[in-house]
Design an enzyme around this catalytic site. Structure first.
Site, PDB file in Angstrom:
ATOM      1  N   GLY A  18       7.198  38.860 104.393  1.00 27.53           N
ATOM      2  CA  GLY A  18       5.818  38.357 104.466  1.00 27.53           C
ATOM      3  C   GLY A  18       5.049  38.753 105.720  1.00 27.53           C
ATOM      4  O   GLY A  18       3.947  39.291 105.635  1.00 27.53           O
ATOM      5  N   VAL A  19       5.632  38.534 106.885  1.00 27.29           N
ATOM      6  CA  VAL A  19       4.954  38.873 108.139  1.00 27.29           C
ATOM      7  C   VAL A  19       5.018  40.390 108.367  1.00 27.29           C
ATOM      8  O   VAL A  19       4.007  41.036 108.659  1.00 27.29           O
ATOM      9  CB  VAL A  19       5.593  38.119 109.334  1.00 27.29           C
ATOM     10  CG1 VAL A  19       4.983  38.567 110.653  1.00 27.29           C
ATOM     11  CG2 VAL A  19       5.469  36.608 109.150  1.00 27.29           C
ATOM     12  N   GLY A  20       6.202  40.962 108.226  1.00 27.66           N
ATOM     13  CA  GLY A  20       6.392  42.391 108.492  1.00 27.66           C
ATOM     14  C   GLY A  20       5.530  43.283 107.612  1.00 27.66           C
ATOM     15  O   GLY A  20       5.047  44.324 108.060  1.00 27.66           O
ATOM     16  N   ASN A  74       2.652  42.317 106.078  1.00 21.63           N
ATOM     17  CA  ASN A  74       1.221  41.992 106.067  1.00 21.63           C
ATOM     18  C   ASN A  74       0.553  41.864 107.429  1.00 21.63           C
ATOM     19  O   ASN A  74      -0.664  42.009 107.520  1.00 21.63           O
ATOM     20  CB  ASN A  74       1.007  40.668 105.315  1.00 21.63           C
ATOM     21  CG  ASN A  74       1.399  40.785 103.857  1.00 21.63           C
ATOM     22  OD1 ASN A  74       0.822  41.576 103.134  1.00 21.63           O
ATOM     23  ND2 ASN A  74       2.402  40.021 103.445  1.00 21.63           N
ATOM     24  N   HIS A  96      20.223  37.727 104.809  1.00 20.13           N
ATOM     25  CA  HIS A  96      19.172  38.647 104.328  1.00 20.13           C
ATOM     26  C   HIS A  96      19.761  40.031 104.040  1.00 20.13           C
ATOM     27  O   HIS A  96      19.040  41.029 104.025  1.00 20.13           O
ATOM     28  CB  HIS A  96      18.047  38.865 105.370  1.00 20.13           C
ATOM     29  CG  HIS A  96      17.182  37.678 105.635  1.00 20.13           C
ATOM     30  ND1 HIS A  96      16.628  37.440 106.880  1.00 20.13           N
ATOM     31  CD2 HIS A  96      16.735  36.683 104.842  1.00 20.13           C
ATOM     32  CE1 HIS A  96      15.892  36.343 106.839  1.00 20.13           C
ATOM     33  NE2 HIS A  96      15.940  35.854 105.611  1.00 20.13           N
ATOM     34  N   GLU A 148      14.239  41.924  96.910  1.00 18.63           N
ATOM     35  CA  GLU A 148      15.617  41.450  96.810  1.00 18.63           C
ATOM     36  C   GLU A 148      16.065  41.317  95.358  1.00 18.63           C
ATOM     37  O   GLU A 148      17.215  41.574  95.031  1.00 18.63           O
ATOM     38  CB  GLU A 148      15.762  40.116  97.552  1.00 18.63           C
ATOM     39  CG  GLU A 148      15.665  40.313  99.061  1.00 18.63           C
ATOM     40  CD  GLU A 148      15.550  39.012  99.844  1.00 18.63           C
ATOM     41  OE1 GLU A 148      14.405  38.549 100.023  1.00 18.63           O
ATOM     42  OE2 GLU A 148      16.582  38.465 100.245  1.00 18.63           O
ATOM     43  N   ARG A 200      12.554  27.932 112.619  1.00 18.57           N
ATOM     44  CA  ARG A 200      13.832  27.951 113.356  1.00 18.57           C
ATOM     45  C   ARG A 200      13.632  28.563 114.737  1.00 18.57           C
ATOM     46  O   ARG A 200      12.865  29.513 114.890  1.00 18.57           O
ATOM     47  CB  ARG A 200      14.880  28.785 112.604  1.00 18.57           C
ATOM     48  CG  ARG A 200      15.247  28.222 111.267  1.00 18.57           C
ATOM     49  CD  ARG A 200      16.421  28.991 110.651  1.00 18.57           C
ATOM     50  NE  ARG A 200      16.451  28.775 109.221  1.00 18.57           N
ATOM     51  CZ  ARG A 200      16.410  29.746 108.303  1.00 18.57           C
ATOM     52  NH1 ARG A 200      16.399  31.007 108.680  1.00 18.57           N
ATOM     53  NH2 ARG A 200      16.414  29.457 107.031  1.00 18.57           N
ATOM     54  N   ASP A 225       2.527  29.659 109.578  1.00 19.87           N
ATOM     55  CA  ASP A 225       1.957  30.757 108.813  1.00 19.87           C
ATOM     56  C   ASP A 225       1.230  31.704 109.769  1.00 19.87           C
ATOM     57  O   ASP A 225       0.302  31.306 110.470  1.00 19.87           O
ATOM     58  CB  ASP A 225       0.992  30.213 107.752  1.00 19.87           C
ATOM     59  CG  ASP A 225       0.599  31.304 106.762  1.00 19.87           C
ATOM     60  OD1 ASP A 225       0.270  32.426 107.212  1.00 19.87           O
ATOM     61  OD2 ASP A 225       0.618  31.033 105.555  1.00 19.87           O
ATOM     62  N   ARG A 277      22.137  35.397  93.212  1.00 17.82           N
ATOM     63  CA  ARG A 277      22.110  35.486  94.668  1.00 17.82           C
ATOM     64  C   ARG A 277      23.042  34.398  95.203  1.00 17.82           C
ATOM     65  O   ARG A 277      22.887  33.224  94.858  1.00 17.82           O
ATOM     66  CB  ARG A 277      20.700  35.254  95.183  1.00 17.82           C
ATOM     67  CG  ARG A 277      20.673  35.228  96.695  1.00 17.82           C
ATOM     68  CD  ARG A 277      19.317  34.857  97.217  1.00 17.82           C
ATOM     69  NE  ARG A 277      19.321  34.908  98.662  1.00 17.82           N
ATOM     70  CZ  ARG A 277      18.742  34.006  99.449  1.00 17.82           C
ATOM     71  NH1 ARG A 277      18.102  32.982  98.928  1.00 17.82           N
ATOM     72  NH2 ARG A 277      18.791  34.132 100.747  1.00 17.82           N
ATOM     73  N   ASN A 289      18.169  32.980  91.395  1.00 20.83           N
ATOM     74  CA  ASN A 289      18.292  32.551  92.787  1.00 20.83           C
ATOM     75  C   ASN A 289      18.178  31.020  92.765  1.00 20.83           C
ATOM     76  O   ASN A 289      17.081  30.481  92.658  1.00 20.83           O
ATOM     77  CB  ASN A 289      17.166  33.193  93.603  1.00 20.83           C
ATOM     78  CG  ASN A 289      17.233  32.836  95.070  1.00 20.83           C
ATOM     79  OD1 ASN A 289      18.036  31.974  95.476  1.00 20.83           O
ATOM     80  ND2 ASN A 289      16.405  33.464  95.872  1.00 20.83           N
TER      81      ASN A 289
HETATM   82  P1  AMP Z   1       8.409  35.343 103.232  1.00 20.16           P
HETATM   83  O1  AMP Z   1       9.396  34.348 103.737  1.00 20.16           O
HETATM   84  O2  AMP Z   1       8.885  36.757 103.274  1.00 20.16           O
HETATM   85  O3  AMP Z   1       7.824  34.974 101.889  1.00 20.16           O
HETATM   86  O4  AMP Z   1       7.162  35.299 104.274  1.00 20.16           O
HETATM   87  C1  AMP Z   1       6.326  34.188 104.349  1.00 20.16           C
HETATM   88  C2  AMP Z   1       5.470  34.293 105.586  1.00 20.16           C
HETATM   89  O5  AMP Z   1       4.746  35.525 105.592  1.00 20.16           O
HETATM   90  C3  AMP Z   1       4.377  33.240 105.687  1.00 20.16           C
HETATM   91  O6  AMP Z   1       4.881  32.060 106.273  1.00 20.16           O
HETATM   92  C4  AMP Z   1       3.345  33.904 106.600  1.00 20.16           C
HETATM   93  O7  AMP Z   1       3.647  33.617 107.948  1.00 20.16           O
HETATM   94  C5  AMP Z   1       3.554  35.376 106.372  1.00 20.16           C
HETATM   95  N1  AMP Z   1       2.460  36.030 105.656  1.00 20.16           N
HETATM   96  C6  AMP Z   1       2.255  36.114 104.336  1.00 20.16           C
HETATM   97  N2  AMP Z   1       1.117  36.782 104.068  1.00 20.16           N
HETATM   98  C7  AMP Z   1       0.587  37.138 105.256  1.00 20.16           C
HETATM   99  C8  AMP Z   1      -0.594  37.866 105.669  1.00 20.16           C
HETATM  100  N3  AMP Z   1      -1.446  38.359 104.785  1.00 20.16           N
HETATM  101  N4  AMP Z   1      -0.797  38.027 107.005  1.00 20.16           N
HETATM  102  C9  AMP Z   1       0.070  37.542 107.897  1.00 20.16           C
HETATM  103  N5  AMP Z   1       1.177  36.857 107.585  1.00 20.16           N
HETATM  104  C10 AMP Z   1       1.441  36.654 106.282  1.00 20.16           C
END
Ligand code: AMP
Length: 409
Positions: free
Chosen positions: A334-336, A338, A184, A388, A245, A286, A95, A10
């Site tokens: 990340g958000v979905g 965690n 995505h 991915e 964004r 974050d 990718r 990637n």
């Molecule tokens: P990604 O782009 O999929 O790597 O997601 C990154 C984002 O996931 C980060 O900017 C956080 O906002 C969110 N994230 C990662 N870990 C956690 C967690 N344990 N709880 C809530 N949000 C998280």
């Protein structure tokens, strides 16, 4: 075909992420990252994932370009007995962000493919040039090896014209290739398939809304394994509120900023892509930090969260209407994966649509796909960790194995 390893690359403008996988059991043999390529402070972090010696190794030294980066990666892999010259390496999977309308499938890269990816640079000026550099470098290193492009847009090329076209003058749109491509896609493909697996169904038999919520975020409506709508458009700016964004805005905001705010197109581009979304609303992108601030009573963070959830809910509702019947909603990235409060808030009040989460199941932390809705709920709400790299490797391997089989026929 005896070779079963796939190297996934990637390539960003100043970084290369990589993973080496063995497709006999989908296991990971090594992974790593080269960052700040071209700067004085470049760094290579390599993690072998087999054998006793499974400690990460780091190099902190200037790495001038992608060629030097890939050679350094090749040397690290050789050190672990996993060199790029190994006969077990079947192909390299790249990718590639933008495949336009041309690339609907993973594609073995040749001169014509390179030319077409280059032709698409105007619609993906940030990503496609970096992806091309990575491909060219890898091809120079192993010219005899199949190199496969896996496109972020490919999964969305099945969208009907009614979803893919903007309601703007057709001639102008066609002249400039303006339409909704979506991104995505590799993640949406993987997660929608995994969601079916989780429910013990075939992808053809279920309708899924996939919510890929990372720093970038997108939703998709997948009917019987086929994407029928997605929230990102010509670029990854459209749709959900993201880390930096804005997602959807009235396009007239841009003319207003030009005419009244005296901002240039480039300045507005930076504003909407880098200084908006959660970071623009509250100074943090974050979700962990935003939740911590909300717990302390911070109103700015609360409003940012509420705007994020409001938009998410609107997309769940509209994709529900697009699909007519929904069997599952899958949260990922990340958000979905965690942020339990995001999942809970996104479906709160939607019981009439058959949507609910069980707070205990929602609170469980796990790397495994899981259902978090109560048994009585008509729609399964699921958390499905995305992968991915595995999906790129899987698509790459399937393509080269198929071609090898055809040659032997
Ligand atoms: P990604 O782009 O999929 O790597 O997601 C990154 C984002 O996931 C980060 O900017 C956080 O906002 C969110 N994230 C990662 N870990 C956690 C967690 N344990 N709880 C809530 N949000 C998280």
């Amino acid at each position: 075909m005896t070779a079963t390893r796939i190297l996934v690359l990637n390539s960003g403008s100043s970084s290369v992420k990589y993973q080496l996988l063995d497709m006999r059991d989908n296991s990971r043999l090594a992974m790593g990252l080269v960052e700040r390529i071209g700067e004085e402070t470049s760094r290579l972090k390599h993690t072998p994932l087999t054998g006793e010696d499974a400690e990460s190794r780091e190099q902190n030294r200037p790495i001038a370009d992608h060629d030097e980066a890939l050679k350094a990666v090749a040397a690290e892999l050789s050190h672990d007995g996993l060199g790029l010259d190994s006969p077990e390496l079947a192909a390299i999977g790249h990718r590639v962000v933008h495949g336009g309308q041309t690339f609907t499938q993973p594609t073995v890269i040749d001169a014509a493919v390179l030319a077409e990816v280059e032709r698409l640079i105007p619609v993906a000026p940030l990503h496609n040039p970096a992806n091309l550099t990575g491909i060219r470098t890898a091809m120079a290193l192993r010219p005899d090896l199949p190199q496969v492009a896996v496109f972020d847009t490919a999964f969305h090329t099945t969208m009907p014209e009614s979803a893919a076209r903007y309601a703007i003058d057709v001639q102008t749109a066609d002249e400039h290739r303006i339409r909704r491509y979506g991104f995505h896609g590799t993640s949406h493909a993987y997660v929608s398939r995994k969601a079916a697996e989780l429910l013990g169904k075939q992808p053809e038999d279920i309708n899924v809304i996939v919510l890929h919520l990372g720093n970038g975020a997108s939703a998709s409506a997948v009917r019987g394994g086929v994407c029928v709508d997605t929230s990102m458009g010509l670029t990854p700016l459209e749709g959900l509120v993201m880390g930096t964004r804005s997602g959807d805005v009235d396009p007239a905001v841009i003319f207003h900023l030009m005419r009244v705010g005296k901002m240039s197109a480039d300045e507005i581009d930076v504003l909407l892509n880098k200084k908006s979304g959660l970071i623009g609303l509250c100074g943090d992108n974050d979700m962990r930090e935003i939740r911590r601030r909300i717990d302390e009573g911070d109103q700015e963070a609360r409003l940012a969260f509420d705007i994020y959830i409001h938009r998410l809910k609107k997309y769940i509702g509209s994709y529900y209407a697009v699909l007519g019947r929904v069997d599952a909603i899958a949260f990922t990235a990340g958000v979905g994966e965690n942020a339990a409060p995001v999942r809970e808030a996104a479906v709160a009040g939607l019981e009439e649509l058959g949507l609910a989460v069980d707070s205990e199941l929602n609170a469980v932390r796990s790397d495994e796909p899981r259902v978090i809705s109560p048994e009585y709920a008509r729609v399964a709400v699921a958390v499905v960790p995305t992968d991915e790299e595995l999906e790129i490797a899987r698509q790459t391997y399937a393509l080269v194995a198929n071609q090898a089989a055809e040659r032997n026929d």
